[in-house]
Design an enzyme around this catalytic site. Structure first.
Site, PDB file in Angstrom:
ATOM      1  N   CYS A 181      -1.449   0.568-104.880  1.00  0.00           N
ATOM      2  CA  CYS A 181      -0.811  -0.387-105.789  1.00  0.00           C
ATOM      3  C   CYS A 181      -0.951   0.155-107.205  1.00  0.00           C
ATOM      4  O   CYS A 181      -1.391   1.277-107.410  1.00  0.00           O
ATOM      5  CB  CYS A 181      -1.430  -1.773-105.648  1.00  0.00           C
ATOM      6  SG  CYS A 181      -3.191  -1.821-106.035  1.00  0.00           S
ATOM      7  N   THR A 182      -0.608  -0.643-108.199  1.00  0.00           N
ATOM      8  CA  THR A 182      -0.552  -0.147-109.578  1.00  0.00           C
ATOM      9  C   THR A 182      -1.911   0.309-110.088  1.00  0.00           C
ATOM     10  O   THR A 182      -2.067   1.446-110.536  1.00  0.00           O
ATOM     11  CB  THR A 182       0.015  -1.229-110.516  1.00  0.00           C
ATOM     12  OG1 THR A 182       1.250  -1.701-110.001  1.00  0.00           O
ATOM     13  CG2 THR A 182       0.214  -0.669-111.917  1.00  0.00           C
TER      14      THR A 182
END
Length: 334
Positions: A181-182
């Site tokens: 994810c980010t």
């Protein structure tokens, strides 16, 4: 030269007194003119803040003075303009909302894989690579071979896992998973969730996409596109340089150059993603807001940020006047 330091941070840690942390943390940020959003919950802290390097260091030092947050890790990047309009410290049930109770990310998260070792893992054809972000984030960039669950929010992820774990699904009889994810927080919670379902060989990218883009040279990268970030930079590239996307002010989705050249794009009013999702009345309101923004820009002034600050000042003034009135009334009764 970029003048604002941006710090993304999170930590899963037991904070039963998280409500009591809100006021002093907000006061610290405001004292040092730091802006952004921080979320507090019993399961930990999450957020992104920006300010001068001195201000950010002061806030991080304040957080790490709490023994439970001593090992808090953050990721740094720079912005030419302040990417936030104000400072918010919010109280939440979860610091990243999955909606599944008793997912203990603090103790059950999968195996960390450093950015330097990530390529070898996701190049393995026996490993299922899953992007745990939302569909609009994935649409502007992701890792090669990564599966997009096409979720509108993280709360939809468990249902996707259930569907894809059934016979014929991409997760069926696939014990080796690599998730990302980010910044690391969503995949940390999602790997913990996967382990509760019996997936034992679950890996996640340490530091998330942001750390990978900061660490791995573009010539060695498996990343394709840009990485969406939740502030006014909109997206970043390798080296965490600001990307090429802009926000649609009507729906807050990222816009490419092609989106902005579409006949459906009206600056501040609509874009190809939302042109049919707002009423005429809403579009008229958006158009007026955009007109005010453009007038402020011509004056070399801010519009949105100033409006937020003025509303905050007015609210504080009203509260002060109310308190003074109450004190005078009490004195009169004495």
């Amino acid at each position: 030269m970029a003048s604002f330091l941006v710090a993304a941070l999170y930590k899963f840690v037991h904070l039963p007194d998280f409500q009591a942390l809100q006021a002093p943390l907000l006061a610290c940020c405001e004292t040092h003119e730091v802006k952004g959003t921080l979320l507090l919950a019993e399961e930990g802290i999450n957020g992104t803040i920006a300010g001068t390097s001195t201000g950010i260091c002061a806030v991080l030092e304040f957080l790490r003075d709490d023994p439970r947050l001593k090992t808090l890790v953050h990721k740094e990047s720079w912005a030419d303009k302040m990417p936030f309009y104000r400072m918010k410290v919010k109280l939440k049930r979860e610091i990243v909302t999955m909606g599944v109770p008793n997912v203990q990310a603090e103790t059950m998260a999968g195996t960390y894989v450093s950015p330097e070792d990530w390529n070898a893992l996701i190049d393995d054809p026996d490993v299922v690579v899953v992007d745990t972000r939302n569909d609009y984030e994935v649409s502007i960039g992701t890792f090669k071979r990564a599966i997009n669950p096409h979720t509108a929010s993280f709360t939809e992820f468990p249902e996707w896992v259930k569907e894809q774990s059934a016979e014929g699904g991409v997760l069926h009889n696939k014990p080796r998973l690599a998730m990302f994810c980010t910044g690391g927080i969503r995949c940390e919670k999602s790997t913990a969730y996967m382990r509760t379902l019996g997936f034992d060989e679950v890996y996640h990218l340490e530091g998330g996409i942001l750390k990978y883009l900061e660490t791995i040279p573009s010539g060695e990268s498996r990343w394709d596109g840009e990485c969406f970030v939740f502030d006014e930079r909109v997206s970043v590239l390798h080296g965490l340089e600001q990307g090429h996307y802009k926000f649609c002010r009507a729906c807050r989705l990222p816009l490419s150059a092609a989106d902005k050249s579409s006949s459906l794009f009206v600056d501040g009013v609509s874009c190809p993603h939302c042109h049919d999702k707002h009423t005429d009345e809403q579009k008229q309101r958006f158009a007026e807001r955009q007109r005010q923004v453009e007038l402020a820009r011509k004056r070399a002034d801010r519009h949105i940020g100033v409006r937020v600050e003025l509303k905050k000042a007015a609210k504080e003034k009203a509260m002060k006047q109310k308190a003074e009135a109450a004190a005078e009334a009490t004195t009169g009764l004495a």
